[in-house]
Design an enzyme around this catalytic site. Sequence first.
Site, mmCIF file in Angstrom:
data_model
loop_
_atom_site.group_PDB
_atom_site.id
_atom_site.type_symbol
_atom_site.label_atom_id
_atom_site.label_comp_id
_atom_site.label_asym_id
_atom_site.label_seq_id
_atom_site.Cartn_x
_atom_site.Cartn_y
_atom_site.Cartn_z
ATOM 1 N N ASP A 178 0.709 -1.403 -0.246
ATOM 2 C CA ASP A 178 -0.091 0.190 -0.089
ATOM 3 C C ASP A 178 0.676 1.161 0.326
ATOM 4 O OD1 ASP A 178 -2.599 1.311 0.527
ATOM 5 O OD2 ASP A 178 -2.541 0.776 2.190
ATOM 6 N N HIS A 220 2.727 3.894 -8.937
ATOM 7 C CA HIS A 220 2.824 2.431 -8.861
ATOM 8 C C HIS A 220 3.842 1.765 -9.602
ATOM 9 C CE1 HIS A 220 -1.848 2.606 -7.281
ATOM 10 N NE2 HIS A 220 -1.687 2.865 -8.776
ATOM 11 N N LEU A 237 12.236 -19.579 -4.566
ATOM 12 C CA LEU A 237 10.462 -19.095 -4.137
ATOM 13 C C LEU A 237 9.674 -19.257 -4.606
ATOM 14 C CD1 LEU A 237 10.132 -16.441 -2.479
ATOM 15 C CD2 LEU A 237 10.368 -15.460 -4.608
HETATM 16 C C1 FPP Z 1 -2.990 -0.069 -3.125
HETATM 17 O O1 FPP Z 1 -2.709 1.222 -3.105
HETATM 18 C C2 FPP Z 1 -1.737 -0.344 -4.154
HETATM 19 C C3 FPP Z 1 -2.935 -0.754 -5.885
HETATM 20 C C4 FPP Z 1 -3.397 -0.665 -5.559
HETATM 21 C C5 FPP Z 1 -1.803 -1.699 -6.607
HETATM 22 C C6 FPP Z 1 -0.323 -2.467 -6.365
HETATM 23 C C7 FPP Z 1 0.523 -2.419 -7.075
HETATM 24 C C8 FPP Z 1 2.125 -2.512 -7.398
HETATM 25 C C9 FPP Z 1 3.024 -2.236 -6.232
HETATM 26 C C10 FPP Z 1 2.502 -1.895 -9.085
HETATM 27 C C11 FPP Z 1 2.714 -2.770 -9.775
HETATM 28 C C12 FPP Z 1 2.833 -4.786 -9.339
HETATM 29 C C13 FPP Z 1 3.152 -5.921 -9.603
HETATM 30 C C14 FPP Z 1 2.799 -6.873 -9.036
HETATM 31 C C15 FPP Z 1 3.841 -5.733 -10.711
HETATM 32 P P1 FPP Z 1 -1.934 2.406 -3.162
HETATM 33 O O2 FPP Z 1 -0.562 2.330 -4.084
HETATM 34 O O3 FPP Z 1 -3.214 2.928 -4.458
HETATM 35 O O4 FPP Z 1 -1.842 3.876 -2.862
HETATM 36 P P2 FPP Z 1 -2.986 4.945 -1.887
HETATM 37 O O5 FPP Z 1 -3.187 4.108 -0.628
HETATM 38 O O6 FPP Z 1 -1.248 5.103 -1.486
HETATM 39 O O7 FPP Z 1 -3.202 5.401 -2.447
#
Ligand code: FPP
Length: 236
Positions: free
Chosen positions: A14, A31, A125
């Site tokens: 997150d 992201h 892994l």
């Molecule tokens: C949650 O909150 C995170 C997500 C919905 C996306 C997670 C994605 C990644 C870590 C990147 C890509 C992953 C892979 C496996 C290639 P948020 O990051 O939108 O954050 P916020 O709560 O700060 O808005």
Amino acid sequence: MEQSRAIHVGIIMDGNGRWATRQGRSRSAGHRAGAAMVRRIVEAAPDLGVGVLTLYAFSADNWRRPRTEIGWLMRLFREYLRIETPRCAADGVRLDVIGRRDRISPALRQAIEDAQRATAGGTRLHLRIALDYSSRDAILRAAQCLRPETVPSRESFARLLAIVDHGAPAPEVDLLIRTGGERRLSDFLLWEAAYAELYFTPLMWPEFGPDELGRAVREFGSRERRFGGLTDAAAG
Ligand code: FPP
């Protein structure tokens, strides 16, 4: 205390959006930075004693986000699989994507199937990426597969849970980490993490590097797990 066996770590990644906004950058940049951190964590995990790593990449509830953000994320997942599948195969990483497959694009579905096939022999892994994932939905779908009047063992139900989500069976979660400062489970691995040790950090996901994972694993090693029983000292 060093742990003696490879452990299963689950991570709720997150904070990409907040990390980016704080720097005056777009959420999509956040992201992208998050995906770069996934690569570093996957690389570091086996040497830190992690045998199974389950990463929460997109929850079934994340479909509520704006369409443009969803589009960004889906492209990022495809790009990740395209680049990382040969790497994982070479490094002995078995890559599974768990979650629903009927709401994602055919191209992403194909990339997932290719990745799982190409890396199925990996033993260093077991990397599980949870995408369009809901633990409660998985439990309901697994329950639907049971014969009436049968109560399965916990082990066989856990295997069923992995199967309904298209993954290979995995052991229970030992350590569940959440970055980004919130302290909730958000429908992630509810059955599998019944006795997991919880670790919450205020760091945003793009700031959570291998050193932080090492810190979390060391803290896990110092915790006493009793699984409802007593310590040897207390038992006398
Ligand atoms: C949650 O909150 C995170 C997500 C919905 C996306 C997670 C994605 C990644 C870590 C990147 C890509 C992953 C892979 C496996 C290639 P948020 O990051 O939108 O954050 P916020 O709560 O700060 O808005």
